[in-house]
Enzyme design. Structure first.
Site, PDB file in Angstrom:
ATOM      1  CG  ASP A 152      -6.962   5.229  -0.404  1.00  6.61           C
ATOM      2  OD1 ASP A 152      -8.093   5.347   0.080  1.00  6.61           O
ATOM      3  OD2 ASP A 152      -6.750   4.700  -1.505  1.00  6.61           O
ATOM      4  CD  GLU A 162      -3.143  -0.640   0.115  1.00  8.67           C
ATOM      5  OE1 GLU A 162      -3.229   0.521  -0.324  1.00  8.67           O
ATOM      6  OE2 GLU A 162      -3.903  -1.549  -0.246  1.00  8.67           O
TER       7      GLU A 162
END
Length: 141
Positions: free
Chosen positions: A69, A51
């Protein structure tokens, strides 16, 4: 040239404010210290690697729905944290998104654990990299 030098030093001094870059073992040890079950640590390390490359300060590119995000686990601002610009958020973790961008990963860990409880590991789009046999984190302790 003088302006460049001043800018370089100003950015260098500000760099720590932008967060840390961890690694698999430092993340596993810190998460263990925060009470995350040891049998989950390899999976969390895999998610953080895919990520954010273990970077605590990353804000991802804008998603299709206008959300972003945040942090080491790339936690979404539409559902989990409140963005600084005041956009609507369900803010399920009851936290500012900026709190997910610091050297202190506890807010990110707590919010990620809530995401896990509510949606499972498949909430992360990179889950397919982490769903299977993973390298042990035993060498980190």
């Amino acid at each position: 040239m003088k302006a460049f030098t001043i800018l370089f030093f100003a950015l260098a001094l500000a760099a720590p404010a932008f967060g840390d870059v961890l690694n698999r073992c430092s993340l596993a040890r810190e998460m263990s210290r925060l009470g995350v079950p040891r049998d989950q640590l390899a999976r969390w390390a895999c998610i953080a690697e895919h990520e954010s490359s273990y970077r605590t300060y990353v804000v991802g590119p804008t998603n299709y729905n206008g959300s972003n995000d945040y942090g080491i686990f790339q936690i979404n601002d539409y559902y989990w944290c409140q963005p600084a610009d005041g956009r609507f958020s369900y803010n399920q973790c009851d936290i500012s998104c900026d709190d997910l961008l610091t050297n202190d990963i506890e807010p990110s860990v707590r919010c990620a654990q809530k995401v896990l409880r509510m949606q499972g590991f498949s909430a992360w789009s990179t889950w397919h990299y982490c769903d299977g046999r993973l390298d042990s984190i035993d060498d980190c302790f």
